[in-house]
Design a protein around this motif. Structure first.
Motif, PDB file in Angstrom:
ATOM      1  N   THR A 308       0.817  -1.218   0.000  1.00 55.06           N
ATOM      2  CA  THR A 308       0.000   0.000   0.000  1.00 55.06           C
ATOM      3  C   THR A 308       0.848   1.264   0.000  1.00 55.06           C
ATOM      4  O   THR A 308       0.307   2.363  -0.172  1.00 55.06           O
ATOM      5  N   THR A 309       2.166   1.152   0.194  1.00 59.10           N
ATOM      6  CA  THR A 309       3.033   2.325   0.286  1.00 59.10           C
ATOM      7  C   THR A 309       3.709   2.658  -1.037  1.00 59.10           C
ATOM      8  O   THR A 309       4.479   3.615  -1.101  1.00 59.10           O
ATOM      9  N   PRO A 319      -3.061   1.134  -6.954  1.00 56.60           N
ATOM     10  CA  PRO A 319      -3.719   1.777  -5.794  1.00 56.60           C
ATOM     11  C   PRO A 319      -4.584   0.766  -5.048  1.00 56.60           C
ATOM     12  O   PRO A 319      -5.584   0.287  -5.566  1.00 56.60           O
ATOM     13  N   LEU A 320      -4.173   0.437  -3.849  1.00 52.70           N
ATOM     14  CA  LEU A 320      -4.790  -0.644  -3.083  1.00 52.70           C
ATOM     15  C   LEU A 320      -5.486  -0.116  -1.830  1.00 52.70           C
ATOM     16  O   LEU A 320      -5.214   0.992  -1.366  1.00 52.70           O
ATOM     17  N   HIS A 321      -6.357  -0.944  -1.288  1.00 51.35           N
ATOM     18  CA  HIS A 321      -6.875  -0.697   0.047  1.00 51.35           C
ATOM     19  C   HIS A 321      -6.448  -1.850   0.950  1.00 51.35           C
ATOM     20  O   HIS A 321      -6.159  -2.950   0.473  1.00 51.35           O
ATOM     21  N   LEU A 322      -6.397  -1.580   2.245  1.00 50.85           N
ATOM     22  CA  LEU A 322      -6.023  -2.602   3.220  1.00 50.85           C
ATOM     23  C   LEU A 322      -6.872  -2.419   4.462  1.00 50.85           C
ATOM     24  O   LEU A 322      -7.109  -1.294   4.916  1.00 50.85           O
ATOM     25  N   PHE A 335      -6.851   1.596   5.380  1.00 49.72           N
ATOM     26  CA  PHE A 335      -6.254   2.544   4.441  1.00 49.72           C
ATOM     27  C   PHE A 335      -6.821   2.243   3.071  1.00 49.72           C
ATOM     28  O   PHE A 335      -6.974   1.080   2.696  1.00 49.72           O
ATOM     29  N   SER A 336      -7.142   3.274   2.311  1.00 50.60           N
ATOM     30  CA  SER A 336      -7.756   3.031   1.008  1.00 50.60           C
ATOM     31  C   SER A 336      -7.282   4.018  -0.037  1.00 50.60           C
ATOM     32  O   SER A 336      -7.477   5.227   0.092  1.00 50.60           O
ATOM     33  N   LEU A 337      -6.633   3.482  -1.070  1.00 46.71           N
ATOM     34  CA  LEU A 337      -6.365   4.237  -2.287  1.00 46.71           C
ATOM     35  C   LEU A 337      -7.218   3.725  -3.435  1.00 46.71           C
ATOM     36  O   LEU A 337      -7.273   4.330  -4.493  1.00 46.71           O
ATOM     37  N   SER A 338      -7.868   2.600  -3.233  1.00 44.11           N
ATOM     38  CA  SER A 338      -8.664   1.993  -4.292  1.00 44.11           C
ATOM     39  C   SER A 338      -9.983   2.724  -4.492  1.00 44.11           C
ATOM     40  O   SER A 338     -10.598   2.624  -5.552  1.00 44.11           O
TER      41      SER A 338
END
Length: 469
Positions: A308-309, A319-322, A335-338
């Motif tokens: 995710t970094t 772009p992932l979420h975790l 954490f979310s970039l998705s």
């Protein structure tokens, strides 16, 4: 043709500030006036397609990534708090909440902090603390840290640079990482480390003079390595960590101390899994977590978190979420970039595979998850346990969820053999029952806000909240 997207300006402003770029310098590089850039950043001017490409090229990202919203988590958090009974008579619409998040995210985050404070005062207590060296303590500052990571896209260039500098010294000292790290700590800080039998609950202990670092001998090898790397970060990246905290908007009291622990963990991951080799491994092995964990001698969770970094301009990952949750549904990492929304104050949807993963420990569960807004995500989840290597050691059970927008799914090895166009495989999920609009759901734990459910003596739905008006 103008790009009519109200959140692009705010995203440009955040990218500029994250990289400590002056507004005048960015305007000069793009070829526009500083005053025009200021209007763009405050969403008072639309962005033409050529300008969109110039901004994307400058920041080293795809134009589509710039156009995508990174405020979806903020929108979801605001919807979640405005779904509270406190605001039952406010008659706020979803569009009004979105307008607040996109047009003034700073004010939106201030509202979140205010509600967190209200919630803390209303409950009249603080959450318990733990001392897991890898996971960090959990208390009421956790929400502030989650927001802090989200605002920085979980990427800290100065810590990456510090980790790369230390890793070069370690590799120059020895071909063996463990021996090289030992040599580095002795030569630079006069600190030697060893495995030791420590009191129950301690992962590491440092002597008063700082010369001896003892690591619990019951830790799994990858956790022991992370523990040593974490302490190395506190020593070698102290300046960088303090500067990041000083430049942040974190509240006082517990948050800075927790941020220091989290940033040291970030350094540790960057030290054990250097950026470029790790990104290459992700691309070569198509985000095969087990294969990459083997390559870097790290754990499943450590690899997922490191994935995710990967937000370096010009060399970014998917772009992932975790999300990490325990067996009781408490979310301890999010954490979310998705673009998927992860709840702030409540458990996630029971339909989400991050929970069903507990039914099949150690197995990677795959799910096409669709949120109420219609966006579909490719999600993997795995449950695992933690605990020391000793008889009758108490075990802690967690589940990690990792995923991306379905548009990126083919880049993951887990999508092989799955028909991503088959809509019958999609599982409708929500955020929290209080704000989920899916009236037909038979797994509701609560009725949605601003709705009532009907009961009568003549008929009963399978679910208590199955009849809602």
């Amino acid at each position: 043709m103008a790009e009519d997207n109200p959140q692009i300006g705010g995203k440009i402003r955040r990218l500029r500030r994250q990289r400590h770029i002056a507004q005048a310098d960015l305007a000069e590089a793009i070829g526009i006036s500083a005053s025009y850039l200021n209007l763009i950043e405050h969403n008072r001017r639309n962005i033409t397609v050529p300008l969109l490409f110039k901004f994307a090229g400058y920041f080293g990202i795809e134009p589509g990534e710039l156009a995508e919203s990174d405020d979806s988590q903020l929108v979801g958090d605001l919807m979640e708090i405005f779904g509270d009974d406190l605001f039952a008579d406010s008659d706020l619409t979803n569009q009004e909440i979105r307008d607040l998040a996109f047009s003034n995210p700073v004010a939106g985050r201030a509202v979140l902090r205010l509600f967190d404070k209200y919630r803390d005062l209303a409950t009249g207590g603080s959450a318990p603390a733990t001392a897991d060296a890898e996971d960090g303590p959990y208390h009421r500052a956790t929400d502030a840290i989650s927001d802090f990571l989200q605002e920085n896209a979980n990427h800290f260039p100065t810590l990456e640079a510090a980790a790369e500098r230390v890793r070069r010294d370690i590799d120059n000292a020895s071909d063996n990482f463990e021996q090289g790290l030992r040599t580095y700590l002795i030569n630079v800080f006069g600190t030697d480390w060893r495995l030791a039998s420590l009191p129950h609950g301690l992962a590491r202990r440092v002597s008063a003079d700082g010369r001896a670092l003892e690591v619990a001998d019951i830790l799994p090898p990858e956790t022991a390595a992370f523990t040593i790397a974490h302490h190395t970060g506190l020593l070698a990246a102290d300046t960088e960590i303090n500067r990041i905290i000083d430049d942040s908007t974190l509240p006082e009291m517990d948050a800075p101390a927790l941020a220091r622990n989290v940033l040291a963990a970030y350094f540790a991951a960057a030290l054990l899994m250097p950026y470029q080799p790790f990104l290459k491994a992700c691309q070569d092995y198509r985000y095969d977590v087990d294969r990459i964990a083997r390559r870097f001698s790290t754990s499943f969770e450590q690899v997922c978190h490191r994935m995710t970094t990967l937000q370096r301009p010009g060399a970014s990952g998917i772009p992932l979420h975790l999300i990490r949750t325990d067996i009781a549904g408490n979310i301890s990492k999010r954490f979310s970039l998705s673009g998927i929304h992860i709840p702030r104050h409540s458990g996630a949807c029971p339909r989400w595979n991050v929970y069903s993963a507990f039914l099949q420990p150690g197995r990677t569960n795959i799910q096409l998850s669709q949120m109420p807004d219609g966006e579909t995500y490719f999600c993997i989840a795995r449950s695992f346990e933690k605990g020391g290597y000793r008889h009758n050691a108490q075990r802690r059970h967690f589940s990690i969820g990792l995923g991306c927008n379905i548009a990126h799914a083919k880049k993951l090895i887990y999508a092989d053999g799955i028909d991503l166009t088959n809509t019958t495989q999609i599982v409708p999920i929500g955020v929290g029952c209080r704000i989920c609009p899916r009236m037909e759901c038979d797994q509701r734990a609560h009725p949605p806000a601003n709705h009532r459910f009907r009961l009568n003596d003549h008929e009963r739905a399978e679910s208590l909240y199955g009849r809602i008006e």
